[in-house]
Design a protein around this motif. Structure first.
Motif, PDB file in Angstrom:
ATOM      1  N   TYR A 123       0.926  -1.344   0.106  1.00 52.65           N
ATOM      2  CA  TYR A 123       0.049  -0.027   0.254  1.00 52.65           C
ATOM      3  C   TYR A 123       0.903   1.058   0.133  1.00 52.65           C
ATOM      4  N   GLU A 124       0.541   2.098  -0.785  1.00 53.32           N
ATOM      5  CA  GLU A 124       1.265   3.369  -1.022  1.00 53.32           C
ATOM      6  C   GLU A 124       0.828   4.271  -0.002  1.00 53.32           C
ATOM      7  N   MET A 125       1.124   4.136   1.280  1.00 55.04           N
ATOM      8  CA  MET A 125       0.799   4.809   2.584  1.00 55.04           C
ATOM      9  C   MET A 125       1.849   4.811   3.708  1.00 55.04           C
ATOM     10  N   TYR A 126       2.002   5.821   4.440  1.00 58.03           N
ATOM     11  CA  TYR A 126       3.031   5.469   5.418  1.00 58.03           C
ATOM     12  C   TYR A 126       2.712   6.030   6.756  1.00 58.03           C
ATOM     13  N   ARG A 127       1.550   6.917   6.899  1.00 58.35           N
ATOM     14  CA  ARG A 127       1.083   7.334   8.285  1.00 58.35           C
ATOM     15  C   ARG A 127       0.301   6.298   8.662  1.00 58.35           C
ATOM     16  N   ALA A 128       0.562   6.386  10.204  1.00 59.09           N
ATOM     17  CA  ALA A 128      -0.059   5.113  10.966  1.00 59.09           C
ATOM     18  C   ALA A 128      -1.540   5.160  10.986  1.00 59.09           C
ATOM     19  N   GLY A 129      -2.108   6.538  11.136  1.00 61.35           N
ATOM     20  CA  GLY A 129      -3.501   6.575  10.982  1.00 61.35           C
ATOM     21  C   GLY A 129      -4.119   6.119   9.886  1.00 61.35           C
ATOM     22  N   GLU A 130      -3.527   6.272   8.631  1.00 59.22           N
ATOM     23  CA  GLU A 130      -4.028   5.561   7.369  1.00 59.22           C
ATOM     24  C   GLU A 130      -3.855   3.966   7.631  1.00 59.22           C
ATOM     25  N   ILE A 131      -2.710   3.405   8.068  1.00 53.46           N
ATOM     26  CA  ILE A 131      -2.271   2.173   7.859  1.00 53.46           C
ATOM     27  C   ILE A 131      -3.259   1.360   9.064  1.00 53.46           C
ATOM     28  N   ILE A 132      -3.659   1.743  10.172  1.00 52.77           N
ATOM     29  CA  ILE A 132      -4.428   1.115  11.196  1.00 52.77           C
ATOM     30  C   ILE A 132      -5.740   0.348  10.839  1.00 52.77           C
ATOM     31  N   PRO A 133      -6.667   1.174   9.793  1.00 53.66           N
ATOM     32  CA  PRO A 133      -7.541   0.566   9.228  1.00 53.66           C
ATOM     33  C   PRO A 133      -7.227  -0.645   8.466  1.00 53.66           C
ATOM     34  N   VAL A 134      -6.174  -0.718   7.755  1.00 53.59           N
ATOM     35  CA  VAL A 134      -6.124  -1.731   6.633  1.00 53.59           C
ATOM     36  C   VAL A 134      -5.383  -3.015   7.545  1.00 53.59           C
ATOM     37  N   LEU A 135      -4.701  -2.819   8.575  1.00 54.86           N
ATOM     38  CA  LEU A 135      -4.324  -3.993   9.343  1.00 54.86           C
ATOM     39  C   LEU A 135      -5.591  -4.558  10.291  1.00 54.86           C
ATOM     40  N   GLU A 136      -6.652  -3.854  10.376  1.00 58.90           N
ATOM     41  CA  GLU A 136      -7.755  -4.376  11.103  1.00 58.90           C
ATOM     42  C   GLU A 136      -8.407  -5.114   9.960  1.00 58.90           C
ATOM     43  N   ALA A 137      -8.452  -4.594   8.620  1.00 57.25           N
ATOM     44  CA  ALA A 137      -9.258  -5.603   7.728  1.00 57.25           C
ATOM     45  C   ALA A 137      -8.576  -6.619   7.221  1.00 57.25           C
ATOM     46  N   VAL A 138      -6.933  -6.310   6.880  1.00 56.73           N
ATOM     47  CA  VAL A 138      -6.241  -7.388   6.287  1.00 56.73           C
ATOM     48  C   VAL A 138      -5.771  -8.722   7.406  1.00 56.73           C
ATOM     49  N   ARG A 139      -5.552  -7.955   8.807  1.00 57.53           N
ATOM     50  CA  ARG A 139      -5.238  -8.841   9.896  1.00 57.53           C
ATOM     51  C   ARG A 139      -3.799  -9.761   9.556  1.00 57.53           C
ATOM     52  N   PRO A 140      -2.869  -8.996   9.199  1.00 63.34           N
ATOM     53  CA  PRO A 140      -1.595  -9.756   8.808  1.00 63.34           C
ATOM     54  C   PRO A 140      -0.972 -10.266   9.932  1.00 63.34           C
ATOM     55  N   GLU A 141      -0.269 -11.311   9.980  1.00 60.93           N
ATOM     56  CA  GLU A 141       0.809 -11.641  10.901  1.00 60.93           C
ATOM     57  C   GLU A 141       2.098 -10.765  10.911  1.00 60.93           C
ATOM     58  N   LYS A 142       2.468 -10.431   9.772  1.00 59.98           N
ATOM     59  CA  LYS A 142       3.824  -9.398   9.702  1.00 59.98           C
ATOM     60  C   LYS A 142       3.630  -8.350   8.656  1.00 59.98           C
ATOM     61  N   ALA A 143       3.853  -7.117   9.264  1.00 58.86           N
ATOM     62  CA  ALA A 143       3.518  -6.148   8.495  1.00 58.86           C
ATOM     63  C   ALA A 143       4.901  -5.056   8.618  1.00 58.86           C
ATOM     64  N   VAL A 144       5.125  -4.217   7.488  1.00 57.98           N
ATOM     65  CA  VAL A 144       6.349  -3.673   7.335  1.00 57.98           C
ATOM     66  C   VAL A 144       6.029  -2.419   6.969  1.00 57.98           C
ATOM     67  N   VAL A 145       6.530  -1.142   7.581  1.00 56.62           N
ATOM     68  CA  VAL A 145       6.340   0.217   7.200  1.00 56.62           C
ATOM     69  C   VAL A 145       7.546   0.701   6.820  1.00 56.62           C
ATOM     70  N   LEU A 146       7.892   1.225   5.600  1.00 54.79           N
ATOM     71  CA  LEU A 146       9.107   1.526   5.231  1.00 54.79           C
ATOM     72  C   LEU A 146       9.311   3.167   5.224  1.00 54.79           C
ATOM     73  N   PHE A 147      10.376   3.603   5.577  1.00 52.91           N
ATOM     74  CA  PHE A 147      10.728   4.929   5.789  1.00 52.91           C
ATOM     75  C   PHE A 147      12.077   5.176   5.158  1.00 52.91           C
ATOM     76  N   SER A 148      12.227   6.408   4.220  1.00 49.32           N
ATOM     77  CA  SER A 148      13.472   6.575   3.690  1.00 49.32           C
ATOM     78  C   SER A 148      14.643   6.912   4.767  1.00 49.32           C
ATOM     79  N   GLY A 149      15.587   6.636   4.246  1.00 46.60           N
ATOM     80  CA  GLY A 149      16.894   6.935   5.053  1.00 46.60           C
ATOM     81  C   GLY A 149      16.908   6.014   6.455  1.00 46.60           C
ATOM     82  N   ASP A 150      17.095   6.566   7.515  1.00 48.23           N
ATOM     83  CA  ASP A 150      17.449   5.886   8.722  1.00 48.23           C
ATOM     84  C   ASP A 150      16.067   6.247   9.607  1.00 48.23           C
ATOM     85  N   THR A 151      15.693   5.251  10.392  1.00 49.03           N
ATOM     86  CA  THR A 151      14.555   5.133  11.149  1.00 49.03           C
ATOM     87  C   THR A 151      14.549   6.290  12.285  1.00 49.03           C
ATOM     88  N   GLY A 152      15.819   6.173  12.732  1.00 43.92           N
ATOM     89  CA  GLY A 152      16.303   7.160  13.977  1.00 43.92           C
ATOM     90  C   GLY A 152      16.778   8.573  13.730  1.00 43.92           C
TER      91      GLY A 152
END
Length: 681
Positions: free
Chosen positions: A324-353
């Protein structure tokens, strides 16, 4: 419901405040003493107000906070604080606000050897007839009533368990309790610990209140029964009606704080029967975007994921089961509730810290499900990549970002950093930021070279070295990271440096240079402080404070329209356009505002007492500096200091004489003597 006020540093009060903070709900917590304040955590959402209030003081407090019929007051004070509860109820009625008593469960009632009393004095009179050592667990507030009824002989075999606060210890000393008879401890106390204390001090009589589960009443009762210690119970003064903390939460807050599809109480694991069904969410730094720049751990996480989220340019070329072309948690949460995956990855450019959205995303995911499993994987940042390409280190460089925050204020702060450093790495929103920075450098007289890296690690990567003048015409698509080498760095000033000539006057009063600098020293400003400058004049104090560090927030209060315009011009002139200027009477504007860290008062318009009272109601530990040029003002301030419990009080007089050249002579020009009064309240 708008405003929320909680009374009580009790277990119930702290629990409610903690949940409100975790769900982003602003509120105010009132506690009686310093120890209660220390137990609570002041957050971005919880403001702490310390000090005891009677009914009339509560009425004034509610008025100062502008409480009304749409607001909520939660009385979570101790079950034995009957008078305080009555004061809160009556004061709330006068405001029209909803007032709810938070009740504490009673717990298991003792079945062994127990005597009941209406108050501490009655209990003490009965204990005069008993032999053996006595342990008081009723708190320091009941100690005076107890000691007034028992002789010295009984007092010598009395042990007192109190909170480890200066106030409680002082009461014990005042009542003649020997130091080796004082047990200063913070609960909770287990049954085992209670039994150990009974054994160590050979206790035969336990004096306790019916403080319920939260007060550790059951553990005391069980320990006493097993050790054959007689229980002397001071009963609750009234039979209360109200709500438990859980009932209050459900009624007033559950609906407004629930995330989509979430029916559980926030920040707890209650009702989490599907705990194991929640996905493992991996927040991963993908580097600059090229596959060879991705770490092995991130690559493996993507391959194992059921679903991957990220900005379009990050996920578009990935070969994964679902993306999915989205990275904001507020947008991702409804997808997680609908898809109910075991493992999900959210990608960020560069370094997470490193100037990443990963931190904010993790916080939002945990608010959605506090028990969610989150894994964070770092990536290669564009700064480290560019430094390696240039053969440069970045351990000795200033590193900052204009990505998504390239306002005039942000650029002005960047220029201050560049002027003081030999090397500065900057993340940019795009190539269009480069000419903006170059223009600001030219206007500031900074001579240097700019190394611009575009499309790093990707096809079409380009790294160029250009002069500041050449950078005025730089253009590139996509993300850009730059390194600026300042050929003549100035070094960061270690002391305030604004001179009087840096400010326009136009006939408006100004706090002069020597007085201003001494005032700033006494304000003891720290990073991220909020300063109120009351009676701003030219704004010289607040503006210089804002220039010391970008994290210092400044609000300047000024009622003269001419001075307000002047302050705004001076703020822009001195490179701090983010200073907030508020026009009007400070005594009116201060209502409803947040608690400041420090306050400078250069002019109060004759309302100093009212201003201090309003500020004091916002909480303790505010640092003040007040200037006075007349003996009348000095007298007013010293009278007010007598009425408050201040700390670190200092009063000095400064008499400054400038030497100015007139023709062939240097003449003495004396300024009016000024009193500086500094204290913490």
């Amino acid at each position: 419901m708008k405003k929320v006020v909680i009374f009580g540093g009790t277990t119930e009060g702290r629990m409610l405040s903690g949940r409100l903070s975790e769900t982003g709900r602003a509120h105010l917590v009132c506690v009686a003493g310093k120890y209660g304040e220390e137990l609570l955590a002041e957050t971005d959402y919880a403001r702490i107000c310390t000090g005891r209030m009677d009914e009339e003081e509560m009425v004034r407090f509610f008025a100062a906070e502008r409480m009304g019929e749409d607001d909520l007051i939660l009385d979570a004070t101790h079950p034995y604080a009957a008078q305080v509860t009555e004061n809160i109820r009556k004061a709330a009625e006068k405001t029209g606000a909803t007032c709810v008593r938070i009740i504490r469960e009673r717990g298991v009632y003792p079945s062994g050897d127990v005597s009941c009393y209406a108050d501490a004095a009655a209990c003490a009179r009965e204990l005069r007839k008993e032999s053996g050592n006595i342990l008081l667990t009723t708190g320091s507030r009941e100690l005076a009533a107890y000691c007034a009824e028992v002789p010295e002989e009984v007092r010598k075999r009395t042990y007192v368990r109190i909170l480890p606060s200066e106030e409680s210890l002082a009461i014990c000393r005042r009542e003649g309790i020997a130091a080796d008879h004082i047990i200063a401890m913070q609960g909770p106390f287990t049954e085992g610990l209670n039994r150990a204390l009974f054994g160590q001090y050979k206790i035969r009589h336990l004096v306790t209140k019916e403080s319920g589960k939260a007060g550790g009443f059951e553990e005391k009762v069980k320990a006493a029964e097993k050790e054959k210690v007689k229980i002397h119970l001071i009963e609750r003064p009234v039979s209360e009606e109200g709500m438990t903390p859980e009932e209050a939460w459900e009624k007033f807050f559950a609906a407004e704080t629930a995330m989509p599809g979430d029916g559980a109480l926030p920040a707890t694991d209650e009702g989490a029967s599907d705990r194991d069904a929640l996905p493992v969410v991996t927040l991963a730094g993908i580097g600059m975007g090229a596959e060879e720049g991705m770490t092995l751990a991130v690559r493996n996480a993507i391959e194992e994921a059921d679903v991957v989220f990220g900005a379009g340019r990050l996920v578009r070329d990935l070969n994964v089961p679902e993306k999915y072309e989205m990275y904001r948690a507020g947008e991702i949460i409804p997808v997680l509730e609908a898809v109910r995956p075991e493992k999900a990855v959210v990608l960020f450019s560069g370094d997470t810290g490193f100037y990443s959205g990963a931190k904010e995303a993790a916080e939002i995911f945990r608010k959605w499900r506090s028990h969610i499993r989150i894994r964070i994987l770092p990536g290669i940042s564009s700064v480290s990549f560019l430094a390696a390409k240039l053969g440069e280190s970045y351990e000795d460089a200033v590193i900052t970002s204009l990505h998504g925050r390239n306002t005039a204020v942000d650029v002005a702060e960047l220029i201050r950093k560049i002027s003081c450093a030999e090397k500065t790495f900057v993340l940019l929103s795009g190539g269009s930021d480069v000419p903006v920075i170059a223009d600001a450098m030219l206007r500031s007289g900074i001579d240097g070279r700019i190394y611009a890296g575009a499309k790093l690690s990707r096809p079409g990567e380009q790294i160029v070295e250009i002069s500041v003048e050449e950078a005025m015409t730089y253009a590139s698509d996509g993300p850009v990271t730059i390194m600026i080498r300042n050929l003549h760095p100035a070094g960061r000033p270690l002391l305030p440096q604004r001179r009087d000539e840096d400010f326009e006057r136009d006939g408006v009063p100004m706090t002069k240079e020597c007085i201003r600098h001494e005032s700033l020293i006494r304000l003891a400003l720290r990073e991220n402080d909020l300063l109120f400058d009351i009676g701003g004049g030219t704004g010289s104090v607040g503006i210089e404070a804002a220039s010391l560090h970008p994290s210092v927030q400044v609000k300047i209060f000024e009622k003269n329209p001419k001075a307000v315009k002047l302050i705004r011009r001076n703020a822009v002139k001195n490179g701090v356009p983010h200073v907030t200027v508020l026009e009007g009477e400070a005594s009116e504007l201060l209502y409803g505002m947040e608690k400041p860290d420090c306050v400078f008062i250069g002019g109060s318009g004759g309302k100093l007492k009212e201003i201090l009272e309003i500020l004091h109601r916002k909480g303790r530990s505010i640092r003040y500096v007040i200037t006075a040029v007349s003996l009348e003002t000095l007298g007013e301030v010293t009278d007010l200091l007598q009425a408050y419990d201040t700390a670190g009080e200092r009063i000095i007089q400064l008499a400054v004489t400038n030497v100015e050249r007139t023709g062939q002579y240097r003449m003495m020009r004396a300024l009016n003597p000024v009193f500086l009064i500094s204290f913490t309240l």
